[in-house]
Write a protein that holds these residues in place. Structure first.
Motif, short mmCIF file in Angstrom:
data_model
loop_
_atom_site.label_atom_id
_atom_site.label_comp_id
_atom_site.label_asym_id
_atom_site.label_seq_id
_atom_site.Cartn_x
_atom_site.Cartn_y
_atom_site.Cartn_z
N ALA A 278 7.10 15.38 -5.61
CA ALA A 278 8.52 15.01 -5.55
C ALA A 278 8.70 13.69 -4.81
O ALA A 278 7.98 13.43 -3.83
CB ALA A 278 9.32 16.12 -4.86
N PRO A 279 9.64 12.85 -5.24
CA PRO A 279 9.81 11.53 -4.62
C PRO A 279 9.99 11.54 -3.11
O PRO A 279 9.39 10.72 -2.42
CB PRO A 279 11.06 10.97 -5.32
N ASP A 280 10.79 12.46 -2.57
CA ASP A 280 10.99 12.51 -1.12
C ASP A 280 9.69 12.84 -0.39
O ASP A 280 9.38 12.25 0.64
CB ASP A 280 12.07 13.51 -0.74
N GLU A 281 8.93 13.80 -0.92
CA GLU A 281 7.65 14.17 -0.31
C GLU A 281 6.65 13.02 -0.44
O GLU A 281 5.91 12.71 0.51
CB GLU A 281 7.09 15.44 -0.95
N ALA A 282 6.62 12.36 -1.60
CA ALA A 282 5.71 11.23 -1.81
C ALA A 282 6.02 10.12 -0.82
O ALA A 282 5.11 9.52 -0.24
CB ALA A 282 5.82 10.73 -3.24
N ARG A 283 7.29 9.83 -0.61
CA ARG A 283 7.70 8.79 0.35
C ARG A 283 7.24 9.16 1.76
O ARG A 283 6.72 8.34 2.50
CB ARG A 283 9.22 8.59 0.29
N ALA B 118 0.83 -1.21 0.00
CA ALA B 118 0.00 0.00 0.00
C ALA B 118 0.86 1.25 0.00
O ALA B 118 0.57 2.22 -0.72
CB ALA B 118 -0.94 0.00 1.20
N GLU B 119 1.92 1.24 0.78
CA GLU B 119 2.82 2.40 0.85
C GLU B 119 3.52 2.64 -0.48
O GLU B 119 3.60 3.78 -0.96
CB GLU B 119 3.85 2.17 1.95
N VAL B 120 4.01 1.58 -1.11
CA VAL B 120 4.69 1.70 -2.39
C VAL B 120 3.71 2.18 -3.47
O VAL B 120 4.04 3.03 -4.30
CB VAL B 120 5.36 0.37 -2.79
N PHE B 121 2.48 1.64 -3.44
CA PHE B 121 1.46 2.07 -4.40
C PHE B 121 1.15 3.56 -4.23
O PHE B 121 1.13 4.32 -5.21
CB PHE B 121 0.17 1.24 -4.23
N ALA B 122 0.92 3.97 -3.00
CA ALA B 122 0.61 5.39 -2.75
C ALA B 122 1.76 6.29 -3.19
O ALA B 122 1.53 7.33 -3.82
CB ALA B 122 0.32 5.60 -1.26
N GLN B 123 2.98 5.90 -2.90
CA GLN B 123 4.14 6.69 -3.31
C GLN B 123 4.20 6.79 -4.83
O GLN B 123 4.42 7.88 -5.38
CB GLN B 123 5.42 6.07 -2.76
N ALA B 124 3.99 5.70 -5.53
CA ALA B 124 4.04 5.71 -6.99
C ALA B 124 2.95 6.61 -7.57
O ALA B 124 3.20 7.38 -8.52
CB ALA B 124 3.89 4.28 -7.54
N MET B 125 1.74 6.55 -7.00
CA MET B 125 0.65 7.39 -7.52
C MET B 125 0.93 8.87 -7.26
O MET B 125 0.64 9.73 -8.10
CB MET B 125 -0.69 6.98 -6.91
N LEU B 126 1.49 9.19 -6.10
CA LEU B 126 1.83 10.58 -5.81
C LEU B 126 2.91 11.08 -6.77
O LEU B 126 2.82 12.21 -7.27
CB LEU B 126 2.28 10.73 -4.35
N CYS B 127 3.91 10.26 -7.03
CA CYS B 127 4.94 10.66 -8.00
C CYS B 127 4.33 10.85 -9.40
O CYS B 127 4.70 11.77 -10.12
CB CYS B 127 6.06 9.63 -8.05
N MET B 128 3.37 9.98 -9.75
CA MET B 128 2.73 10.08 -11.06
C MET B 128 2.05 11.43 -11.26
O MET B 128 2.03 11.96 -12.37
CB MET B 128 1.71 8.96 -11.25
N VAL B 129 1.50 11.99 -10.19
CA VAL B 129 0.79 13.26 -10.33
C VAL B 129 1.69 14.46 -10.05
O VAL B 129 1.21 15.58 -9.90
CB VAL B 129 -0.49 13.30 -9.46
N GLY B 130 3.00 14.22 -9.95
CA GLY B 130 3.93 15.33 -9.87
C GLY B 130 4.49 15.65 -8.50
O GLY B 130 5.18 16.66 -8.34
#
Length: 113
Positions: A91-96, A77-89
């Motif tokens: 930043a990777p650190d913030e998404a993580r 779930a965490e990896v999925f959420a991070q990937a979706m947040l990165c997809m919409v722009g």
């Protein structure tokens, strides 16, 4: 993510498919609303909300299929959420950071009689 769904329910949703018109009718407007809120607030960079919505639904269905098909993985779930947040722009650190936060408690639901 696996602990949040039963295998029977997971397979039902996978077999039904995210493209089922009723599922899109129910969840699509809410997803588009949330994506637009992210764009309007400056949190998301999405050139086309409808395409982003389709990508999220496709990724969700594929991830659900993965969850019910392979041995349990703790951080799905965490990896999925991070990937979706990165997809919409986002930043990777913030998404993580956002994806690793605990979810708020859900309100109690009373039984319907």
């Amino acid at each position: 993510m696996r602990h949040a769904i039963s295998p029977l329910w997971g397979w039902f949703v996978v077999r039904l498919g995210v493209a089922h018109p009723k599922l899109i009718d129910i969840l699509g407007p809410r997803a588009a609303r949330d994506l637009r809120k992210g764009v309007d607030s400056g949190s998301f960079t999405i050139p086309d909300v409808e395409i982003a919505k389709a990508c999220v639904f496709g990724a969700l269905l594929s991830t659900l299929h993965h969850v019910v098909s392979v041995p349990a993985q703790d951080r799905t779930a965490e990896v999925f959420a991070q990937a979706m947040l990165c997809m919409v722009g986002v930043a990777p650190d913030e998404a993580r950071d956002v994806a690793s936060r605990p979810l708020p408690s859900l309100p109690e639901v009373s039984a319907v009689q």
